[in-house]
Design an enzyme around this catalytic site. Structure first.
Site, PDB file in Angstrom:
ATOM      1  N   GLY A 105      47.199  77.608  39.389  1.00 58.48           N
ATOM      2  CA  GLY A 105      47.257  77.896  40.867  1.00 58.48           C
ATOM      3  C   GLY A 105      47.616  79.544  41.244  1.00 58.48           C
ATOM      4  N   ALA A 117      44.057  94.336  51.336  1.00 55.42           N
ATOM      5  CA  ALA A 117      45.203  93.568  51.248  1.00 55.42           C
ATOM      6  C   ALA A 117      45.402  93.172  52.914  1.00 55.42           C
ATOM      7  CB  ALA A 117      46.368  94.169  50.893  1.00 55.42           C
ATOM      8  N   HIS A 147      85.067  92.317  43.699  1.00 54.45           N
ATOM      9  CA  HIS A 147      84.996  93.814  43.835  1.00 54.45           C
ATOM     10  C   HIS A 147      84.639  94.591  42.745  1.00 54.45           C
ATOM     11  CE1 HIS A 147      85.698  97.948  45.444  1.00 54.45           C
ATOM     12  NE2 HIS A 147      86.356  98.213  44.408  1.00 54.45           N
ATOM     13  N   ASP A 203      49.435  77.137  51.441  1.00 49.05           N
ATOM     14  CA  ASP A 203      48.868  78.055  52.314  1.00 49.05           C
ATOM     15  C   ASP A 203      47.691  77.548  53.238  1.00 49.05           C
ATOM     16  OD1 ASP A 203      50.173  79.969  50.788  1.00 49.05           O
ATOM     17  OD2 ASP A 203      48.650  80.900  49.821  1.00 49.05           O
ATOM     18  N   VAL A 253      51.778  91.686  49.918  1.00 52.63           N
ATOM     19  CA  VAL A 253      50.863  91.888  48.850  1.00 52.63           C
ATOM     20  C   VAL A 253      50.534  93.565  48.565  1.00 52.63           C
ATOM     21  CG1 VAL A 253      48.644  91.614  47.772  1.00 52.63           C
ATOM     22  CG2 VAL A 253      50.196  89.695  48.726  1.00 52.63           C
ATOM     23  N   LYS A 268      55.199  90.098  39.812  1.00 52.02           N
ATOM     24  CA  LYS A 268      56.442  90.446  39.606  1.00 52.02           C
ATOM     25  C   LYS A 268      56.534  91.014  38.326  1.00 52.02           C
ATOM     26  CE  LYS A 268      56.735  89.728  43.341  1.00 52.02           C
ATOM     27  NZ  LYS A 268      55.549  88.989  44.210  1.00 52.02           N
ATOM     28  N   GLU A 289      38.705  76.804  37.109  1.00 53.37           N
ATOM     29  CA  GLU A 289      38.577  76.882  35.337  1.00 53.37           C
ATOM     30  C   GLU A 289      39.961  76.782  34.764  1.00 53.37           C
ATOM     31  OE1 GLU A 289      36.233  79.909  33.127  1.00 53.37           O
ATOM     32  OE2 GLU A 289      35.007  79.657  34.982  1.00 53.37           O
ATOM     33  N   ARG A 345      44.759  86.486  53.931  1.00 47.40           N
ATOM     34  CA  ARG A 345      44.092  85.359  53.078  1.00 47.40           C
ATOM     35  C   ARG A 345      43.699  84.553  54.244  1.00 47.40           C
ATOM     36  NH1 ARG A 345      44.815  85.877  47.682  1.00 47.40           N
ATOM     37  NH2 ARG A 345      44.386  83.722  47.193  1.00 47.40           N
ATOM     38  N   GLU A 363      41.608  69.268  40.499  1.00 48.73           N
ATOM     39  CA  GLU A 363      41.712  70.462  40.461  1.00 48.73           C
ATOM     40  C   GLU A 363      40.331  71.281  40.164  1.00 48.73           C
ATOM     41  OE1 GLU A 363      43.741  73.299  41.222  1.00 48.73           O
ATOM     42  OE2 GLU A 363      41.950  74.360  40.618  1.00 48.73           O
TER      43      GLU A 363
HETATM   44  C1  LIG Z   1      49.705  88.870  44.816  1.00 48.88           C
HETATM   45  C2  LIG Z   1      50.363  87.835  45.470  1.00 48.88           C
HETATM   46  C3  LIG Z   1      51.832  87.720  45.279  1.00 48.88           C
HETATM   47  C4  LIG Z   1      52.297  86.888  45.813  1.00 48.88           C
HETATM   48  N1  LIG Z   1      53.847  86.857  45.530  1.00 48.88           N
HETATM   49  C5  LIG Z   1      54.621  85.808  46.127  1.00 48.88           C
HETATM   50  C6  LIG Z   1      56.088  85.789  45.876  1.00 48.88           C
HETATM   51  O1  LIG Z   1      56.637  86.598  45.105  1.00 48.88           O
HETATM   52  N2  LIG Z   1      56.572  84.678  46.125  1.00 48.88           N
HETATM   53  C7  LIG Z   1      55.989  83.807  47.149  1.00 48.88           C
HETATM   54  O2  LIG Z   1      56.786  82.859  47.703  1.00 48.88           O
HETATM   55  N3  LIG Z   1      54.593  83.853  47.180  1.00 48.88           N
HETATM   56  C8  LIG Z   1      53.857  84.789  46.945  1.00 48.88           C
HETATM   57  N4  LIG Z   1      52.702  84.758  47.132  1.00 48.88           N
HETATM   58  C9  LIG Z   1      52.118  83.576  47.823  1.00 48.88           C
HETATM   59  C10 LIG Z   1      51.892  82.371  46.944  1.00 48.88           C
HETATM   60  O3  LIG Z   1      51.389  82.685  45.615  1.00 48.88           O
HETATM   61  C11 LIG Z   1      51.375  81.213  47.739  1.00 48.88           C
HETATM   62  O4  LIG Z   1      51.766  81.067  48.926  1.00 48.88           O
HETATM   63  C12 LIG Z   1      51.323  79.799  46.878  1.00 48.88           C
HETATM   64  O5  LIG Z   1      50.950  80.259  45.432  1.00 48.88           O
HETATM   65  C13 LIG Z   1      50.387  79.030  47.547  1.00 48.88           C
HETATM   66  O6  LIG Z   1      50.314  77.599  46.802  1.00 48.88           O
HETATM   67  P1  LIG Z   1      49.100  76.489  47.085  1.00 48.88           P
HETATM   68  O7  LIG Z   1      49.592  75.345  46.464  1.00 48.88           O
HETATM   69  O8  LIG Z   1      49.293  76.501  48.737  1.00 48.88           O
HETATM   70  O9  LIG Z   1      47.745  76.930  46.658  1.00 48.88           O
HETATM   71  P2  LIG Z   1      47.298  77.582  45.359  1.00 48.88           P
HETATM   72  O10 LIG Z   1      48.187  77.596  44.214  1.00 48.88           O
HETATM   73  O11 LIG Z   1      46.059  78.525  45.525  1.00 48.88           O
HETATM   74  O12 LIG Z   1      46.325  76.298  44.765  1.00 48.88           O
HETATM   75  C14 LIG Z   1      45.240  75.609  45.299  1.00 48.88           C
HETATM   76  C15 LIG Z   1      44.528  75.061  44.368  1.00 48.88           C
HETATM   77  O13 LIG Z   1      43.494  74.331  44.965  1.00 48.88           O
HETATM   78  C16 LIG Z   1      42.422  74.324  44.015  1.00 48.88           C
HETATM   79  N5  LIG Z   1      41.184  74.166  45.139  1.00 48.88           N
HETATM   80  C17 LIG Z   1      40.710  74.689  46.225  1.00 48.88           C
HETATM   81  N6  LIG Z   1      39.670  73.788  46.552  1.00 48.88           N
HETATM   82  C18 LIG Z   1      39.465  72.961  45.935  1.00 48.88           C
HETATM   83  C19 LIG Z   1      38.476  72.029  45.779  1.00 48.88           C
HETATM   84  N7  LIG Z   1      37.627  71.656  46.927  1.00 48.88           N
HETATM   85  N8  LIG Z   1      38.609  70.927  44.918  1.00 48.88           N
HETATM   86  C20 LIG Z   1      39.566  71.012  44.035  1.00 48.88           C
HETATM   87  N9  LIG Z   1      40.373  71.969  43.873  1.00 48.88           N
HETATM   88  C21 LIG Z   1      40.451  72.873  44.784  1.00 48.88           C
HETATM   89  C22 LIG Z   1      42.511  75.758  43.669  1.00 48.88           C
HETATM   90  O14 LIG Z   1      41.733  76.177  42.515  1.00 48.88           O
HETATM   91  C23 LIG Z   1      43.754  76.164  43.409  1.00 48.88           C
HETATM   92  O15 LIG Z   1      44.140  75.988  42.244  1.00 48.88           O
HETATM   93  C24 LIG Z   1      51.861  85.582  46.503  1.00 48.88           C
HETATM   94  C25 LIG Z   1      50.487  85.601  46.728  1.00 48.88           C
HETATM   95  C26 LIG Z   1      49.730  86.883  46.046  1.00 48.88           C
HETATM   96  C27 LIG Z   1      48.292  86.987  46.410  1.00 48.88           C
END
Ligand SMILES: Cc1cc2nc3c(=O)[nH]c(=O)nc-3n(C[C@H](O)[C@H](O)[C@H](O)COP(=O)(O)OP(=O)(O)OC[C@H]3O[C@@H](n4cnc5c(N)ncnc54)[C@H](O)[C@@H]3O)c2cc1C
Length: 464
Positions: free
Chosen positions: A40, A268, A445, A306, A184, A51, A36, A271, A33
């Site tokens: 996630g 917005a 109901h 994502d 978003v 939320k 800092e 991404r 990870e």
């Molecule tokens: C404002 C907002 C609201 C949202 N609300 C919702 C919601 O209500 N419900 C919902 O289902 N989804 C929601 N989402 C979407 C959801 O947050 C994401 O789909 C989800 O968190 C993605 O998870 P992930 O594990 O793919 O990525 P992340 O949680 O982003 O994890 C990726 C991790 O990889 C690390 N990383 C990246 N590159 C490297 C590297 N080279 N070396 C080491 N570490 C690295 C990053 O530091 C990060 O911690 C929202 C998104 C936003 C922006």
């Protein structure tokens, strides 16, 4: 060189799910990870902070509108710095909990940025510059996404905000221009509008929430307009201008040039995937290409969340991460066992605006494109007992069922508690229930859930 069966790059929702699953299956696992803070996107800057702020907005509206219920709550006030400090406290608790899970010894946690030296070697650069090489048998790329900044003239120079900024800002913009109308964008618009911001949404597509059924998207747009949010759809942004504290977005709607003014702009507009340096796999439009087993173009490299997903939502990121780990374990066992596949039939999505939006399964356009014959039925909240009692009468529910069999293929809601109400249909669809099954299921109901029985009965009658 350290040796691992399974290395996960990224410790967010998808990465943590993959790592704990792999470790439970007995694979020697490490998570790398690079951020800092541990947690996630969902915990730190996504679902949970948004939320939390929207909950404050919801309660503020309830107090503001108390008169309708014979209650007096004179002059409700708000203090954004206290709203934000509640959010910070909750997020820090969630992040501590996730940090504990990542450090509890089931797998190794390495802090630093990961890159690929070759298809079986990950190099981790720690914050102090120290480098460690990991020899890996299988990999999960779960590096998530970052805010895109499209090349709109003046956008960067205007100092536009992102959701990260707004989620931690101790004041509400006086006049906010929101670029985009995805989840978003709409949630941030709804939050700021609740606390009195003049909000303008500018969307390129002809509707908000591109890709959802038009009638449902239009109903939500109508409700947001009633709340005073100005929405422009079918636009092309030409440029952004800043003069002193004022910002202007100049755009075309049809052939007509228009201008929206505000004190802040929220970008917005979507991404993009974050791809580790040196990753030797195929990409399409910047995202990692995966098959339904979450394998990339290199069979031992999996991806989840994502960075590769057709749906950028947490429960799907978790499902993909868990499944990728199980598939990696099968692959490494070398017994030729078939891999599992993702099933997007129960595609579920919600937006926490007021009123809310939620949908599951297929929409009308998708079914038409697939040549699947179907019937739809709707029922409005302004003709439903419990929603009248609650004073939540905007919007409707909609069910889609397969012609002849009546199997429920999809559903959507604009209305109160949309994200909660949709789950009844998720369960029904999971077990391939028909509209008649749903209509015949007892509903207490008066409840909001009861509203589903009306379109279900209509469809059951039409199909029988
Ligand atoms: C404002 C907002 C609201 C949202 N609300 C919702 C919601 O209500 N419900 C919902 O289902 N989804 C929601 N989402 C979407 C959801 O947050 C994401 O789909 C989800 O968190 C993605 O998870 P992930 O594990 O793919 O990525 P992340 O949680 O982003 O994890 C990726 C991790 O990889 C690390 N990383 C990246 N590159 C490297 C590297 N080279 N070396 C080491 N570490 C690295 C990053 O530091 C990060 O911690 C929202 C998104 C936003 C922006």
């Amino acid at each position: 060189m350290s040796h691992y069966d399974f290395v996960v790059i990224g410790g967010g929702s998808a990465g943590y799910a993959g790592a704990r699953t792999a470790a439970a299956l007995g694979l020697k696992t490490a998570v790398v990870e690079g951020a800092e803070e541990l947690g996630g996107l969902c915990i730190l800057r996504g679902c949970m902070p948004s939320k939390t702020l929207l909950e404050s907005a919801r309660r503020y509206r309830t107090i503001r509108d108390a008169g309708e219920f014979g209650l007096s709550a004179p002059g409700p006030g708000f203090d954004v710095s206290r709203i934000i400090s509640r959010k910070r406290r909750l997020i820090s608790e969630f992040a501590d909990y996730r940090g504990g899970q990542l450090r509890d010894g089931r797998f190794d946690l390495l802090r630093g940025r990961a890159e690929m030296a070759d298809p079986h070697t990950v190099v981790v650069t720690a914050p102090d510059g120290a480098q460690t090489s990991l020899a890996v048998r299988a990999l999960l790329i779960a590096t998530g996404s970052a805010q895109s900044v499209p090349p709109i003239p003046g956008l960067v120079e205007s100092g536009c905000l992102t959701s990260d900024d707004l989620l931690d800002r101790e004041s509400i913009p006086e006049a906010l221009i929101v670029l985009g109308a995805g989840p978003v964008a709409l949630e941030m618009a709804s939050y700021c509008r609740a606390f009195g911001s003049k909000v303008t949404i500018i969307q390129r597509s002809p509707q908000i929430l591109r890709g959802t059924d038009r009638d449902v998207a239009d109903a939500l747009a109508e409700a947001l307009r009633q709340d005073g949010i100005e929405i422009f759809t079918g636009t092309r942004i030409l440029r952004v201008e800043k003069s002193g504290a004022d910002r202007r977005v100049v755009f075309l709607q049809g052939d007509r040039e228009q201008t929206a003014g505000g004190t802040e702009i929220l970008n917005a507009l979507g991404r993009h995937a974050v791809i580790p340096h040196g990753l030797p796999v195929d990409l399409d439009a910047g995202k990692i290409v995966v098959n339904l087993s979450q394998q990339t173009s290199r069979p031992h490299i999996f991806a989840a969340g994502d960075v590769c997903s057709p749906l950028e939502v947490v429960h799907v990121a978790i499902q993909q991460g868990e499944m990728a780990a199980r598939n990696a374990a099968r692959l490494l066992a070398g017994r030729g066992e078939a891999l599992e596949s993702m099933d997007y039939r129960l595609n579920l999505f919600a937006v926490f605006t007021e009123p809310g939006f939620a949908c599951v399964g297929a929409g009308e356009e998708e079914l038409r494109a697939q040549g699947i014959p179907f019937h739809t039925a709707k029922y409005p909240f302004d003709d439903h007992g419990k929603s009248l009692v609650m004073g939540e009468t905007r919007g409707f529910v909609k069910l889609i069922a397969r012609a002849h069999s009546g199997e429920i293929l999809g559903a959507s809601i604009v209305g109160p508690e949309a994200a909660e109400l949709i789950h009844e249909i998720v369960v029904a669809m999971r077990f391939h229930a028909t509209a008649a099954d749903l209509a015949g299921t007892p509903h207490y109901h008066p409840t909001l859930s009861e509203i589903w029985t009306y379109p279900a009965e209509e469809l059951a009658d039409a199909i029988s």
